[in-house]
Design a protein around this motif. Sequence first.
Motif, PDB file in Angstrom:
ATOM      1  N   LYS A 140       0.733  -1.272  -0.064  1.00  0.00           N
ATOM      2  CA  LYS A 140       0.013  -0.101  -0.015  1.00  0.00           C
ATOM      3  C   LYS A 140       0.880   1.377  -0.120  1.00  0.00           C
ATOM      4  O   LYS A 140       0.703   2.146  -0.698  1.00  0.00           O
ATOM      5  N   TRP A 141       1.945   1.414   0.875  1.00  0.00           N
ATOM      6  CA  TRP A 141       2.861   2.381   1.051  1.00  0.00           C
ATOM      7  C   TRP A 141       3.912   2.274   1.750  1.00  0.00           C
ATOM      8  O   TRP A 141       3.923   1.229   2.157  1.00  0.00           O
ATOM      9  N   PHE A 169       5.666   3.399  -4.390  1.00  0.00           N
ATOM     10  CA  PHE A 169       4.818   3.476  -3.277  1.00  0.00           C
ATOM     11  C   PHE A 169       5.326   4.343  -2.160  1.00  0.00           C
ATOM     12  O   PHE A 169       4.456   4.357  -1.160  1.00  0.00           O
ATOM     13  N   LEU A 176       5.443   7.482   0.407  1.00  0.00           N
ATOM     14  CA  LEU A 176       4.755   8.588   0.778  1.00  0.00           C
ATOM     15  C   LEU A 176       5.447   9.757   0.799  1.00  0.00           C
ATOM     16  O   LEU A 176       6.717  10.035   0.843  1.00  0.00           O
ATOM     17  N   ILE A 205      -1.287   9.804   8.284  1.00  0.00           N
ATOM     18  CA  ILE A 205      -0.964   9.116   7.151  1.00  0.00           C
ATOM     19  C   ILE A 205      -2.454   9.448   6.435  1.00  0.00           C
ATOM     20  O   ILE A 205      -3.329   8.557   6.595  1.00  0.00           O
ATOM     21  N   ASN A 252      -4.007  10.666   2.095  1.00  0.00           N
ATOM     22  CA  ASN A 252      -3.938  11.184   0.738  1.00  0.00           C
ATOM     23  C   ASN A 252      -2.605  11.042   0.368  1.00  0.00           C
ATOM     24  O   ASN A 252      -1.678  11.915  -0.129  1.00  0.00           O
ATOM     25  N   ASN A 253      -1.755   9.720   0.581  1.00  0.00           N
ATOM     26  CA  ASN A 253      -0.473   9.441   0.095  1.00  0.00           C
ATOM     27  C   ASN A 253       0.606  10.345   0.682  1.00  0.00           C
ATOM     28  O   ASN A 253       1.576  10.481   0.136  1.00  0.00           O
ATOM     29  N   THR A 254       0.322  10.820   1.961  1.00  0.00           N
ATOM     30  CA  THR A 254       1.238  11.617   2.378  1.00  0.00           C
ATOM     31  C   THR A 254       1.387  11.388   4.025  1.00  0.00           C
ATOM     32  O   THR A 254       0.287  11.045   4.574  1.00  0.00           O
TER      33      THR A 254
END
Length: 503
Positions: A347-348, A366, A368, A419, A421-423
């Motif tokens: 996922k990340w 992947f 972040l 964690i 919004n991909n940040t």
Amino acid sequence: MTFRAIRRLLGLRAASPGLSEAIIVVTAIFSLVCGGDSLAVQPAITVDGITPGFTPFVSFISFKVTDPANLSSVGFSITPKRGSQTRALGATYTRDYLQNAGYFQPRNGRVTLPVFGLYQNFRNSVTVLTTFSDGTNLKNKYKITTAAYDGGTYTSPTILQPRLQNTTLSFDFILLKGTTQANTPVIVDSDAEVQWGGSAGGGGQHSIFFDNAIYYGQDPASLVRQEFDGRSQILGDYSSLGATHFHHNFDYGRDGIIMAVDTNAWVESVNIEVDGAGNVLKVWNMADILSAAMIAGGDNPAQFVFPAPSDWFHNNACAYRLSDDSFVVSGREDFVIALDYDTSAIKWILGDSTKHWYQFNSLKVFALALGPDTLAPIGEHAISFFQDELLLFDNGTASLTQQPPGDNRTYSAPRRYSIANNTATEVWHYLANPSIKSSFCSSVYEDMPNNYLIDYTQANNLATDLRALDATGNVVFEYQYVQDGCGSAWNAVPIHLENLQFQ
């Protein structure tokens, strides 16, 4: 009911009652409630004695109840030392639990009550509450004097900050996972008093408080459940899965305990989840997972994933994220990585972009993004989730195996990330003043909002520093133990022993 019948009911067998027995019978008669031709007897107990357990922290109170058919539960509470701010350690055992454990004999009413968490070398005050199905409660108080316990550094820490009075700290008991003493892991309270020691020996490092017991790994590949009263049993052997050695931590998974194991093929990159009975629920092999992702992304995994004896990943902690059903893993050499719990799909990834992993597009995709004023963790340990935010101990130590090794900081810091919004955005950190560098091991856990336990296992290579923060940011206590590599307390976890319920 005749005088002789009453004596039989009370268990007095002699043909002619002596003075003491007569007093007991007369007392019982005055406690009877008459109802026609029948009499209801108030339950009573007779104490047989108190015997020490496998360590000074455990004793057994033996007594007999006069109404065993209606016994419901028995509990105990240990009075904290005078001036202590800790909550009283205590537990309640149901009738069925006591009977299944061999501590209750319903035919004759004999009960053996395990009392654990006693202060060593001390005259303890213990309150026992015996409850019956009709709602009757009998409260009795006992004094239990215990022998001294040589816990080495655990019983003689350096007190830099005694526990503050009148704070709102949410926890009072701490599981120290170490290997310095044979009787590990060790439980201390927030006054630095040792209140329990196990028998895991070197296995105390990979242990966990789960289902009202201590679970630990016994090499080469067996899982042991140890009760607080000293009983233990081997629940499973995982050599058939290739496990050859336990390492690092046991962590809480979605459905049970996540164990970190070595195999003949892979070093510190395999996890096994088991339930409380030791049954295997899930296996993750990070070598297989990352190799598959790298191949799918057009990279050669042989340039990043290395077979034994290479410590290419160094998995030291795992966590479960409820909000998106993720299995999250800390690899000190590389990054923190989140996988789908069931499919193992990546996922990340959160990590230092100057490390080796970031040179592979198949992994970089992947990564972040970092929010404002956010530092990526380096060489991290002890990951967990609290209120859906990632908490970890950022050691700040560069990679030892992977090249390039990435950044190397001069200090260590617990950090917390949001964690979304991909940040990853850093929302909290703690900077000791003066600064502390703990290159390896160490931990931070949050018990209730903003109540933290921080363990600098290798504090400036001088000591193991254990401190707590309450919700106002106060350092509630600070204790130092003799450093033995990572042996004194490689990891420290707040636990609750105030009101355990043994069903």
